[in-house]
Write an enzyme that holds these catalytic residues in place. Structure first.
Site, PDB file in Angstrom:
ATOM      1  N   HIS A 162       0.844  -1.213   0.000  1.00 13.05           N
ATOM      2  CA  HIS A 162       0.000   0.000   0.000  1.00 13.05           C
ATOM      3  C   HIS A 162       0.879   1.264   0.000  1.00 13.05           C
ATOM      4  O   HIS A 162       0.865   2.039   0.956  1.00 13.05           O
ATOM      5  CB  HIS A 162      -0.868  -0.081   1.261  1.00 13.05           C
ATOM      6  CG  HIS A 162      -2.015   0.865   1.341  1.00 13.05           C
ATOM      7  ND1 HIS A 162      -1.878   2.232   1.346  1.00 13.05           N
ATOM      8  CD2 HIS A 162      -3.349   0.634   1.467  1.00 13.05           C
ATOM      9  CE1 HIS A 162      -3.076   2.796   1.466  1.00 13.05           C
ATOM     10  NE2 HIS A 162      -3.980   1.851   1.540  1.00 13.05           N
ATOM     11  N   GLU A 266      -0.807   1.418  -5.228  1.00 13.73           N
ATOM     12  CA  GLU A 266      -0.635   0.175  -4.486  1.00 13.73           C
ATOM     13  C   GLU A 266      -0.586  -1.011  -5.445  1.00 13.73           C
ATOM     14  O   GLU A 266      -1.511  -1.204  -6.240  1.00 13.73           O
ATOM     15  CB  GLU A 266      -1.795   0.018  -3.498  1.00 13.73           C
ATOM     16  CG  GLU A 266      -1.981   1.235  -2.596  1.00 13.73           C
ATOM     17  CD  GLU A 266      -3.334   1.269  -1.936  1.00 13.73           C
ATOM     18  OE1 GLU A 266      -3.878   0.189  -1.626  1.00 13.73           O
ATOM     19  OE2 GLU A 266      -3.858   2.374  -1.744  1.00 13.73           O
TER      20      GLU A 266
END
Ligand code: TA6
Length: 292
Positions: A162, A266
């Site tokens: 992320h 991400e």
């Protein structure tokens, strides 16, 4: 001997020191001719990567918590074994347990390109994760997810690296590379949207899961006058997120005025690209981040 002394003795390398970071969490600090960087044992969480001659590439919130059991805000949180809210149990933490687990550091080595690489491991139920972080003039991440051969069933799981990237001003950046990719628009009831045909720009809260894509992304930043390349292998989803104003105000560990300075790109396998692993099976996701 303290744990810190033991780590500094066990993994003694020039350009590397282990120290107590914020909240007393142990972090490895890297300073080599090619880059500086930082990674916490907590969540195997990379929080800094700055190639020599560049501005920091990863964004960190000034309001981040640094406490066990809580995720760090910024850098590269590892979302696993689920992405977003737990599918059936609302008492479970968002984005799974990997990012709040204490990972074991198993190896540290000097790399050919004058960098330093770390290898971490963690066991989460029937899944074991092995994670290599290679700090150099590029940042290379390699995650292997393996399902125990003793498992009696196959199971699916989700993974996202992320990554929070620092930008000069979200209003002026563009993300190219996903022009031909359909996406799930989480700001519009998770409806599937057709490929837009153009680079992504930002005019409000943006939360999209681009799926069935192994495309490279380019973050074009006219304010910082740079392009950041995100290449990946083994990942079929790319999540793009900026919380904008209201969501930033709702997050205690995200400054109200910080949203213009970041965007998440991400590299993941989530939603329609979730991973199904049978007993003894494994899969790998590799990501390279570079400043062009
Ligand atoms: O990756 C985007 C997202 O799923 C957003 O929906 C937002 O929730 C973000 O992750 C951050 O999640 P966190 O649990 O770290 O606050």
């Amino acid at each position: 001997m303290s744990r810190l002394e033991a780590l500094n003795r066990q993994f003694s390398l020039s350009g590397l020191v282990f120290q107590e970071g914020p909240g007393g969490l142990i972090q490895a600090i890297v300073h080599t001719p090619t880059c500086s960087g930082a990674v916490f044992l907590h969540g195997a969480h990379v929080t800094e990567w700055t190639p020599s001659g560049c501005k920091p590439v990863l964004w960190m919130s000034r309001e981040s918590q640094f406490t066990s059991g809580k995720p760090i805000r910024g850098g590269i949180p590892i979302c696993f074994p689920w992405f977003g809210p737990h599918p059936t149990d609302s008492s479970q933490p968002a984005h799974g347990t990997a990012r709040t687990s204490e990972w074991t550091l198993t190896k540290v080595e000097q790399t050919a390109n004058d960098g330093i690489a770390f290898e971490f491991q963690v066991q989460l139920g029937d899944f074991s994760l092995s994670y290599r972080v290679d700090f150099g003039h590029t940042l290379n991440l390699m995650m292997t997810v393996a399902r125990s051969s003793k498992s009696l069933t196959s199971d699916s799981c989700e993974l996202a690296l992320h990554t929070y990237l620092a930008v000069g001003d979200i209003n002026s950046v563009r993300i190219s590379g996903l022009e031909k990719v359909s996406y799930i628009d989480k700001m519009d009831g998770a409806t599937v949207k057709a490929a837009s045909g153009e680079a992504i720009s930002f005019v409000g809260e943006t939360d999209r899961v681009y799926f069935d894509t192994d495309d490279q992304c380019q973050l074009i930043d006219p304010v910082l006058q740079r392009r950041i390349l995100v290449e990946k292998c083994g990942s079929k989803s790319t999540v793009v997120w900026n919380p904008w104003i209201a969501k930033s105000q709702r997050m205690a560990d995200f400054g109200d005025e910080e949203w213009p300075g970041m965007v998440c790109i991400e590299s993941a396998n989530v939603g329609p690209n979730r991973m199904a692993l049978g007993p003894g099976e494994s899969t790998e996701v590799a990501v390279q981040i570079a400043v062009a």
